[in-house]
Structure formats: structure tokens, C-alpha cells
Design an enzyme around this catalytic site. Sequence first.
Site, PDB file in Angstrom:
ATOM      1  N   THR A 178     -44.152   2.196  18.226  1.00 16.51           N
ATOM      2  CA  THR A 178     -44.701   3.175  19.174  1.00 16.51           C
ATOM      3  C   THR A 178     -44.946   4.505  18.458  1.00 16.51           C
ATOM      4  O   THR A 178     -44.232   4.828  17.516  1.00 16.51           O
ATOM      5  CB  THR A 178     -43.660   3.372  20.302  1.00 16.51           C
ATOM      6  N   GLY A 215     -43.234   0.528  30.032  1.00 18.14           N
ATOM      7  CA  GLY A 215     -42.078   1.068  29.312  1.00 18.14           C
ATOM      8  C   GLY A 215     -41.835   2.530  29.637  1.00 18.14           C
ATOM      9  O   GLY A 215     -42.346   3.070  30.617  1.00 18.14           O
TER      10      GLY A 215
HETATM   11  N1  ASP Z   1     -40.508   2.584  23.934  1.00 14.67           N
HETATM   12  C1  ASP Z   1     -41.533   1.584  23.843  1.00 14.67           C
HETATM   13  C2  ASP Z   1     -41.509   0.734  25.092  1.00 14.67           C
HETATM   14  O1  ASP Z   1     -40.454   0.306  25.491  1.00 14.67           O
HETATM   15  C3  ASP Z   1     -41.398   0.700  22.667  1.00 14.67           C
HETATM   16  C4  ASP Z   1     -41.124   1.364  21.346  1.00 14.67           C
HETATM   17  O2  ASP Z   1     -40.835   2.545  21.294  1.00 14.67           O
HETATM   18  O3  ASP Z   1     -41.222   0.693  20.310  1.00 14.67           O
HETATM   19  O4  ASP Z   1     -42.544   0.444  25.626  1.00 14.67           O
END
Ligand code: ASP
Length: 302
Positions: A170, A200
Site C-alpha cells: 500500500t 480496508g
Molecule cells: N492497509 C491495507 C488494507 O488493509 C493493506 C496494506 O497496507 O498493505 O487494505
Amino acid sequence: MHSIAIHGGAGAVPRHTLTAEREQRYRDGLAAALDLGYDTLEKGGCSLDAVTAAVRSLEDNPLFNAGCGAALARDGAAELDAAIMEGRQQRAGAVAAVRHVRNPVELARKVMEKSRHVLLVGAGAEEFALEEGLALVPNAYFRTEERRAQLESERGGRPVSDLFPSSQGTVGAVALDAAGDLAAATSTGGMTNKRQGRVGDSPIIGAGTYAKNGVCAVSATGHGEYFIRAVAAHHICAAVEYRGLTLSEAVRELLHQKLRELGGSGGVIAIGRDGGIVTEFSTEGMFRGIRDSSGQRRIDIY
Ligand code: ASP
């Protein structure tokens, strides 16, 4: 004082799997985004423009889990979430579960600036993107070979993080401009093998993204369900504003106490009212970069 911090995801790469060549590609991608954002500030641009430019650059880079190169949902499609927030009036815009918007962060910004709403999802968000003249692409644009392999692995019961570099990734940015305005933005493809419609923390204001002038701007990465339950980004901001914690103390409390108690892990980048930058993670690493007007410039992974 102006400063910017970016991240390209936490917990993504087991150290032993990252070759020197691959590490360099991540570093180059982070450096390009960081410098783009910083140059915006340097030229007198606002923090909103800086975080938009940095995040757009990471969305366009297939190495990171946002825009092109996003993690794939159960049905094999990319489904994207993004948010942006500015600290002066605390306006915010976010989109979730979009499948055709090339740069979700731009759509989030349009939601903030051109609609009466904060969060638009799915078909309604894409209709709005069409009306605003944003670039729409076939879903195949987002899907890379590597993400397909990760999805196959997850479907086969083998968690991708054990096998592949960059299972998450992300992206996000926080910035303070010369006028003292803070901004934060986050963009993601979410988690590999997620159910269609799963949203998310990234586009949830106060969970993965938050900004308030005079306090701080925050962008998070990690297992989103835990960040939502912890109301993570707002928790950090509130700890600074109401309990007098330093930004560093607040970020550490969130990651190493609150989130840990819930069973979650991840990373956070934050900038305080004075432009001071905090980057912290409870995973093995976090792709990140920081740069400020005192001359500090760093790219780090572990
Ligand atoms: N926080 C992101 C989600 O859960 C994923 C990530 O940060 O890699 O959608």
C-alpha cells in the site's frame, strides 16, 4: 519549514527474499515519488498537491500495491481504495472498491473538492470519475503477473507473505507546506484474495488516513481490519492533541500497544505541526522515504 514522508507498504518483504537488484528498483520508485512531492512543496505548492503527486507516482509504479500492480481480489480482479485529507478545514475525500479508475487518489481528491460527499464506492464512484473526466482503464491494466501468482498461492492456502516479496505495498504520503497546512493521502489494492467488496482502512477517514492542522497528518499501512478497529490514524492525532503525547510516542503507542493488543501489525508515517517526521512499524520493514527543507533526505526499507 516544509517536509514530506511517503510509504510503499509495511511488512512486505522478508529480508532474505529481497535481491539487490529488486531493492534498487523499490528505492528508485520511492525516490521518484518522494522527490516529485518534495519539488511541489519547494516550488511553493500546497501539501495537498504534494501528497497527490507522490501517491499518483506510486500508483503508476507496478511494484507497489496501489493502482497498476494492485493486489488481486478473490475473483482475480483489482479493486482499489484511496483517501485524501487536508488539515486546515479537515475536508476529506475517499473512494472504495473501484475497478477502472487509473489513479484512485485523484478521484478521492475530486470527491473532496467537487462533491458534497466524503466516501463514494463502486459503480457510483466510477460514474463520478467519468463525469469528472478522469482516466478510466480496463481492469487488466492493474493486474501484473506477480500479483496473479500471489493470488494463486493464497488460493492454494500458502500465505503470500511467506513466499513472495511485496505481498502488500500500500502507498501513502503526508506533507507540511510552508503555509503550515498538513495533508495526508493513502492508496491501495487492499489484501490479496480479499472478498469482493471488502474495504480496508486506507479510505476510512481516521483509520488509515487523517490530517488536522496544528496537530499531525497520518497515513497507515498494514492489516486494515485492525487499523479500522483501532481507528488508528485518529487515535494518534487525538493522543497528541488531547493527551499531550509527542508524535513519536503516539505512533509507538498505537503500533506497539493498541494494535498489538488487538493482534494487528503494520506501519505508520506521520508529520507533526512543526514538520517533524515519524516513521515506525511493527513489521519486518516498511518501504519509506522522508525529505525536508533542512536538507534531510532518506529512503529506507528496514
Ligand atoms: N492497509 C491495507 C488494507 O488493509 C493493506 C496494506 O497496507 O498493505 O487494505
